[in-house]
Design an enzyme around this catalytic site. Structure first.
Site, PDB file in Angstrom:
ATOM      1  N   GLY A   1      27.100  57.700  39.377  1.00 46.60           N
ATOM      2  CA  GLY A   1      28.417  57.655  40.005  1.00 46.60           C
ATOM      3  C   GLY A   1      29.433  58.378  39.157  1.00 46.60           C
ATOM      4  NE  ARG A   2      31.447  55.851  33.573  1.00 45.22           N
ATOM      5  CZ  ARG A   2      32.394  54.924  33.552  1.00 45.22           C
ATOM      6  NH1 ARG A   2      33.657  55.290  33.441  1.00 45.22           N
ATOM      7  NH2 ARG A   2      32.093  53.648  33.638  1.00 45.22           N
TER       8      ARG A   2
ATOM      9  CE1 TYR B   1      33.021  52.461  39.005  1.00 44.55           C
ATOM     10  CE2 TYR B   1      32.703  54.212  37.387  1.00 44.55           C
ATOM     11  CZ  TYR B   1      32.177  53.291  38.278  1.00 44.55           C
ATOM     12  OH  TYR B   1      30.825  53.204  38.450  1.00 44.55           O
TER      13      TYR B   1
ATOM     14  CB  CYS C   1      57.769  44.706  35.179  1.00 43.05           C
ATOM     15  SG  CYS C   1      59.236  45.545  35.786  1.00 43.05           S
TER      16      CYS C   1
ATOM     17  NE  ARG D   1      37.524  54.436  33.615  1.00 41.38           N
ATOM     18  CZ  ARG D   1      37.517  55.018  32.411  1.00 41.38           C
ATOM     19  NH1 ARG D   1      38.476  55.858  32.062  1.00 41.38           N
ATOM     20  NH2 ARG D   1      36.542  54.784  31.554  1.00 41.38           N
TER      21      ARG D   1
ATOM     22  CE1 TYR E   1      36.166  47.881  32.509  1.00 42.70           C
ATOM     23  CE2 TYR E   1      37.078  49.769  33.657  1.00 42.70           C
ATOM     24  CZ  TYR E   1      36.345  48.603  33.671  1.00 42.70           C
ATOM     25  OH  TYR E   1      35.798  48.170  34.840  1.00 42.70           O
TER      26      TYR E   1
END
Length: 421
Positions: A277-278, A375, A346, A314, A318
């Site tokens: 996928g990535r 993602y 915020c 992300r 992560y």
């Protein structure tokens, strides 16, 4: 490699200036390159040349129907992990025999939809799930093709939140219990065991964890065949990483991965499925944002942009790195500056980078977040009542909006006010 390059001082997506797209659709937005998607798919397909195989794109990376149709036209299968992804794949014209249904929490309704709509196989994650698939299949008068996902207890050496192959992870059954679980599956009349599934994690940058896992799968294949199971297919998952930081050592290439697969599993005569996928989607997309303000802090400068954590989560989730570049190429020799690059949400967590050294910017300048195709849009939200941002697909010198930005009225009118208010 991707197709986002500077020409005459301007960033292009294939043959379209990124600034032209920004003027047409506004910022922020995602921009994808058809040529990059196609190239990355073909790299995997060619890496397994000489074997019976199917490359199933992991839709969770980026699931717009235009992307799915682009890859399906090249012969890609689809790896789905929800009923919604299954419906998307079907809507994009992907035939059921090229759809693999993965995921740890398949519901009865999702199982029913896939069995009536057609699928290649279920990758089964647990014995309770196996029992439900059997029940639904018997109710429908069909036999469900399955593999069982085994957890090989291999450290993928990746971020803890995307590791899936260790014993403490929620995925699959312990490989030590595989023989009894396969024996149980064979006793259920609504199931047909066709293979083994394994997936150890995402963003892997070394081949060794794959090799260790696949050796265990090879041993298990021979053991299960000796037990009388007809193991025809090995689903090896995905997980090969991409170079988010251009200065870092590049992860293994698909051709190197393919050679390792053939070396470790080629002697078994099984059909090979992989689910990247990535690596297919990541470098095929950028997120483009506009600088709102450059703010002087106590000991730093803040670059405040109109993209936010709800658009690209992300970094917040992560601690992920994305290279960030100006859409107008810096002049050679121009003195750079260091910025904390932040969005308008915020939350202190709405920070894309700290002390990032790059070309100086001013309010109104455009910047691009590289390697944002995987993602990115699929994990976005409407936090702070911020609209989902457009997705744009480029093909040569053409571009099209493949997901438009909703209006505030459209967002607000989805709410339903109870009668008592």
């Amino acid at each position: 490699m991707d197709h986002f390059l500077y020409r005459d001082g301007k960033l292009f997506a294939e043959d379209v200036p990124v600034s032209e797209i920004a003027a047409a659709v506004g910022t922020p937005f995602y921009c994808y390159s058809t040529a990059t998607f196609e190239r990355h798919f073909r790299l995997f397909d060619e890496a397994l040349e000489g074997t019976d195989h199917l490359v199933c794109y992991a839709m969770k990376a980026s699931s717009n129907q235009a992307i799915l149709k682009t890859l399906a036209a090249l012969g890609a299968g689809m790896d789905v992990v929800s009923g919604g992804e299954y419906a998307r794949a079907k809507a994009a014209g992907v035939p059921g025999e090229r759809i693999v249904f993965s995921g740890v929490g398949k519901t009865r309704d999702e199982i029913h939809a896939a069995l009536t709509g057609g699928l290649r196989q279920f990758n089964v994650e647990s014995e309770p799930e196996m029992a439900v698939i059997n029940e639904v299949a018997l109710e429908l008068g069909v036999v469900a093709p399955i593999t069982v996902r085994v957890n090989p207890d291999v450290d993928a050496k990746t971020h803890a939140k995307i590791a899936t192959g260790k014993s403490e992870n929620k995925f699959g059954i312990p490989i030590s219990r595989a023989r009894e679980v396969y024996a149980h599956a064979a006793s259920l009349p609504g199931l047909k065991v066709i293979g083994i599934d394994v997936h150890i994690g995402s963003q892997l940058t070394q081949l060794e964890p794959f090799r260790l896992a696949y050796r265990k799968v090879a041993e298990l294949t021979e053991t299960l065949r000796a037990d009388g199971h007809d193991i025809q297919r090995l689903d090896l998952g995905g997980g090969l990483g991409i170079p988010y930081e251009r200065s870092n050592e590049a992860p293994p290439l698909p051709v190197e991965y393919g050679a390792m697969v053939k070396e470790e599993l080629g002697h078994l005569g099984c059909e090979i499925e992989i689910e990247p996928g990535r690596l297919i989607a990541g470098n095929a997309g950028i997120m483009v944002s506009k600088v709102i303000y450059v703010k002087e802090g106590e000991d730093r400068e803040f670059m405040i942009v109109d993209g936010a954590m709800n658009d690209l989560i992300r970094p917040a989730m992560y601690e992920a790195h994305h290279d960030i570049i100006p859409v107008v190429e810096p002049t050679p020799g121009e003195e750079p500056a260091a910025y904390d690059i932040v969005g308008p949400v915020c939350e202190t967590g709405d920070t894309f980078a700290k002390s990032r050294t790059m070309a100086k910017v001013e309010a109104g300048d455009l910047i691009a977040f590289r390697s944002a195709g995987a993602y990115g849009a699929v994990m976005s939200s409407e936090y702070n009542t911020r609209p989902l941002i457009p997705e744009v697909l480029v093909n040569g010198d053409q571009f099209a909006v493949i997901r438009r930005r909703p209006t505030f009225d459209e967002m607000i009118n989805r709410d339903t006010i109870p009668e008592w208010l």
